[in-house]
Design a protein around this motif. Structure first.
Motif, short mmCIF file in Angstrom:
data_model
loop_
_atom_site.label_atom_id
_atom_site.label_comp_id
_atom_site.label_asym_id
_atom_site.label_seq_id
_atom_site.Cartn_x
_atom_site.Cartn_y
_atom_site.Cartn_z
N ARG A 225 55.23 28.40 45.26
CA ARG A 225 55.84 29.66 44.86
C ARG A 225 54.81 30.79 44.89
NH1 ARG A 225 57.96 25.68 41.62
NH2 ARG A 225 60.24 25.51 41.56
N ARG A 226 55.20 31.92 45.47
CA ARG A 226 54.32 33.07 45.48
C ARG A 226 54.05 33.56 44.06
NH1 ARG A 226 56.17 37.95 49.16
NH2 ARG A 226 58.02 37.63 47.86
N SER A 227 55.04 33.43 43.17
CA SER A 227 54.87 33.87 41.78
C SER A 227 53.78 33.07 41.08
CB SER A 227 56.19 33.75 41.01
OG SER A 227 56.71 32.43 41.09
N ASP A 228 53.57 31.82 41.50
CA ASP A 228 52.45 31.03 40.96
C ASP A 228 51.14 31.45 41.59
OD1 ASP A 228 53.99 29.47 39.21
OD2 ASP A 228 54.44 27.98 40.76
N LEU A 229 51.16 31.67 42.90
CA LEU A 229 49.93 32.06 43.60
C LEU A 229 49.43 33.42 43.09
CD1 LEU A 229 47.84 31.50 45.77
CD2 LEU A 229 49.41 32.46 47.46
N ASP A 230 50.35 34.29 42.71
CA ASP A 230 49.97 35.61 42.22
C ASP A 230 49.41 35.60 40.80
OD1 ASP A 230 50.51 37.03 44.50
OD2 ASP A 230 52.56 37.55 43.95
N ARG A 231 49.18 34.40 40.27
CA ARG A 231 48.60 34.31 38.92
C ARG A 231 47.22 33.65 38.92
NH1 ARG A 231 53.19 30.80 36.56
NH2 ARG A 231 51.96 30.79 34.66
N VAL A 232 46.74 33.20 40.08
CA VAL A 232 45.48 32.46 40.14
C VAL A 232 44.49 33.17 41.07
CG1 VAL A 232 46.63 30.26 39.64
CG2 VAL A 232 46.31 30.98 42.02
N ASN A 233 43.20 32.79 40.94
CA ASN A 233 42.18 33.44 41.76
C ASN A 233 41.13 32.48 42.33
OD1 ASN A 233 40.65 32.77 39.54
ND2 ASN A 233 40.22 34.89 38.92
N GLY A 234 41.29 31.17 42.12
CA GLY A 234 40.34 30.22 42.67
C GLY A 234 39.13 29.98 41.80
N SER A 235 39.09 30.54 40.61
CA SER A 235 37.95 30.32 39.71
C SER A 235 37.99 28.92 39.11
CB SER A 235 37.95 31.36 38.58
OG SER A 235 39.09 31.19 37.75
N LEU A 236 39.19 28.30 39.10
CA LEU A 236 39.44 26.97 38.53
C LEU A 236 39.22 26.94 37.02
CD1 LEU A 236 37.90 24.62 41.27
CD2 LEU A 236 40.10 25.80 41.21
N ARG A 237 39.23 28.10 36.39
CA ARG A 237 39.15 28.17 34.93
C ARG A 237 40.55 28.38 34.38
NH1 ARG A 237 34.77 31.60 36.33
NH2 ARG A 237 36.10 33.41 35.93
N PRO A 238 40.97 27.58 33.40
CA PRO A 238 42.30 27.75 32.80
C PRO A 238 42.51 29.18 32.31
CG PRO A 238 41.29 25.73 32.02
CD PRO A 238 40.22 26.46 32.77
N ILE A 239 43.68 29.70 32.57
CA ILE A 239 43.98 31.07 32.15
C ILE A 239 44.15 31.11 30.64
CG2 ILE A 239 45.63 32.97 32.36
CD1 ILE A 239 46.33 31.90 35.12
N LYS A 240 43.43 32.02 30.00
CA LYS A 240 43.50 32.14 28.55
C LYS A 240 44.49 33.24 28.21
CE LYS A 240 38.73 30.61 27.87
NZ LYS A 240 37.38 30.97 27.34
N SER A 241 45.67 32.82 27.79
CA SER A 241 46.71 33.77 27.42
C SER A 241 47.73 33.09 26.55
CB SER A 241 47.39 34.33 28.68
OG SER A 241 48.50 35.13 28.33
N ALA A 242 48.24 33.81 25.58
CA ALA A 242 49.27 33.25 24.70
C ALA A 242 50.61 33.18 25.42
CB ALA A 242 49.40 34.11 23.45
N ASP A 243 50.78 33.99 26.46
CA ASP A 243 52.02 33.99 27.24
C ASP A 243 51.90 32.97 28.36
OD1 ASP A 243 54.27 34.46 28.69
OD2 ASP A 243 53.98 36.62 28.91
N THR A 244 52.48 31.79 28.14
CA THR A 244 52.33 30.71 29.12
C THR A 244 53.20 30.90 30.36
OG1 THR A 244 54.05 29.44 27.96
CG2 THR A 244 51.75 29.04 27.32
N THR A 245 54.16 31.84 30.30
CA THR A 245 55.06 32.07 31.44
C THR A 245 54.51 33.09 32.42
OG1 THR A 245 56.96 31.56 30.04
CG2 THR A 245 57.40 32.70 32.11
N ASN A 246 53.95 34.17 31.90
CA ASN A 246 53.49 35.27 32.76
C ASN A 246 51.98 35.43 32.78
OD1 ASN A 246 56.19 36.18 33.41
ND2 ASN A 246 56.32 36.90 31.29
N ARG A 247 51.25 34.45 32.25
CA ARG A 247 49.80 34.56 32.22
C ARG A 247 49.23 34.68 33.64
NH1 ARG A 247 48.29 28.32 30.45
NH2 ARG A 247 49.52 27.31 32.06
N ARG A 248 48.16 35.45 33.76
CA ARG A 248 47.60 35.74 35.08
C ARG A 248 46.10 35.95 34.94
NH1 ARG A 248 50.44 40.53 38.05
NH2 ARG A 248 51.82 38.83 38.72
N GLN A 249 45.35 35.54 35.97
CA GLN A 249 43.92 35.77 35.96
C GLN A 249 43.63 37.26 36.10
OE1 GLN A 249 41.88 33.63 35.10
NE2 GLN A 249 42.02 31.67 36.15
#
Length: 453
Positions: A225-249
């Motif tokens: 899904r593009r919506s998943d790809l648009d939340r990551v950056n290849g750092s391989l560090r878990p995204i730190k956010s309280a919003d587990t649905t829309n969290r983004r790097q």
């Protein structure tokens, strides 16, 4: 202590031998279970409004072997809601003629040619895909290489898998397909590549993905899904956010963030795994990888390239690779059983390699859907033997170097799989200059062709 050490080493060797054979058998069993029956997906006969739309992205560069049939296989997918975006960086690329012929042949298929690239990094495939990535009308993207042919039901079954979850309840973020090589020419490199991908590589790939303790993805054919790809950056560090649905790097994310990597497909899969906590799945289809004219040198340097890429991404796993090869494993196993049980070496090695060949050919049958054709039997077996024998020389050639050649362009690998151009005339070591002087071009250069894979 002197007498105990050989005994301890023998037991360690025996355990390692058993573990590796268990992995091989697991790969063989998975191939049998997953690929010997390919049921038709119910979504293939659904109405367009009842299934999620899919944008098929195919990056093109020159006249790949079997290009017409490869591209046509996406036009004939048994799925009611998809579009095809054929990405061509150069307006004079020879692949355009093939693309236009297919669009004219299938006027009812929503397909278009997207020309021009967008430079976001040194990876030419990512640059080529950027415009299609922005223009795609659907959230689900199927990125499939131009040298891959897919069966008509592949997309439908992949969408089914993408919408599922693992047994532990984790969402599937990416569906990939194990490559199955088909050689169109009896060149020595082509036959070795065919034997490698359809036996050793396939059984290890399937076993690792069955155990699923880490991401392991080859990017010949990936659905996500593009919506998943648009939340990551290849750092391989878990995204730190309280919003587990829309969290983004933070910072650069999405496909542009992966233009700095050589193996962008593997990095995207790893990003889903580590940054979003998603998992991967294999459908019951294979990516039919069409292998054209590949010389012996082409094969060697292709393997060198990807070993060097892996070295900078997963160093420990790469260093362990020689201990997973059949010849060294035979030496390890024979040392153990001879020391512990006095078992004759020649009998042990005969059994070891006979069973290995049986397992590998069984994997081939599962993926191909038919036995090894008699017309190529001896060439295939010769390729299989050559692959096993060449594994060590190629590994040691690859491990002591950081430079790779990809579609006529030289790159230097950096940490974490990032890559940089090496400008013509840049200084190289004496050893690397000598090695490159022995190397022939990897492919016949076409007009107006410059760099992806």
């Amino acid at each position: 202590m002197v007498f105990i050490l050989p005994l301890v080493l023998s037991y360690i060797a025996l355990v390692w031998f058993i573990v590796l054979w268990a992995i091989w058998v697991l790969g063989c069993w998975t191939a049998r279970k997953r690929y010997r029956l390919r049921p038709r997906s119910p979504t293939s006969t659904s109405t367009p409004s009842d299934v999620p739309g899919v944008s098929i992205l195919r990056p093109l560069k020159g006249l790949d072997t079997n290009l017409y049939e490869n591209l046509e296989s996406t036009f004939t997918q048994e799925y009611p809601n998809f579009e095809i975006l054929l990405s061509v960086a150069d307006e004079n690329d020879q692949a355009l003629r093939v693309a236009r012929e297919l669009i004219a042949k299938y006027p009812r298929v929503n397909a278009k040619i997207v020309t021009g690239d967008e430079t976001v990094g040194v990876n030419p495939k990512v640059n080529n895909l950027m415009r299609s990535y922005h223009l795609a009308a659907n959230d689900i993207l199927w990125v499939i290489d131009s040298n891959v042919t897919a069966l008509p039901g592949t997309l439908a079954r992949a969408v089914d898998a993408l919408q599922s979850c693992t047994r532990s309840g984790k969402r599937i973020g990416l569906v990939h397909h194990v490559p199955f090589a088909y050689s169109t020419e009896s060149k020595i490199g082509s036959r070795i590549e065919e034997a490698f991908l359809n036996t050793n590589h396939a059984k290890m790939y399937l076993a690792i993905n069955t155990v699923a303790v880490e991401s392991c993805v080859v990017g010949k054919s990936n659905l996500y899904r593009r919506s998943d790809l648009d939340r990551v950056n290849g750092s391989l560090r878990p995204i730190k956010s309280a919003d587990t649905t829309n969290r983004r790097q933070e910072g650069l994310y999405g496909l542009p963030a992966f233009g700095k990597f050589m193996a962008e497909d593997n990095m995207i899969a790893s990003a889903f795994w580590h940054e979003l906590g998603l998992r991967h799945d294999l459908s019951c289809d294979v990516a039919h990888n069409i292998v054209g004219s590949m010389s012996f040198n082409d094969y060697v340097w292709r393997r060198v390239r990807w070993i060097r890429v892996r070295k900078h991404m997963v160093l420990l796993a790469t260093l362990l690779e020689p201990f997973t090869e059949s010849i060294l494993l035979a030496a390890i196993g024979s040392f153990a059983v001879n020391n512990l049980f006095g078992f004759p070496l020649w009998i042990f090695n005969t059994i070891h390699f006979s069973l290995l060949l049986y397992v590998d050919l069984d994997v081939y049958v599962s993926l191909a859907g038919h036995p090894l054709p008699a017309a190529i039997r001896w060439q295939f077996l010769a390729g299989w033997v050559a692959r096993e024998v060449l594994s060590f020389p190629i590994f040691f050639l690859a491990i002591f170097g950081d430079e790779v050649v990809w579609r006529g362009t030289t790159y230097r690998m950096r940490r974490n799989g990032e890559v940089e151009h090496i400008r013509p005339g840049a200084k190289e070591g004496i050893l690397m200059r000598w090695i490159h002087s022995l190397r022939k071009p990897q492919y016949e250069r076409l007009d107006a062709e410059t760099p992806p894979e």
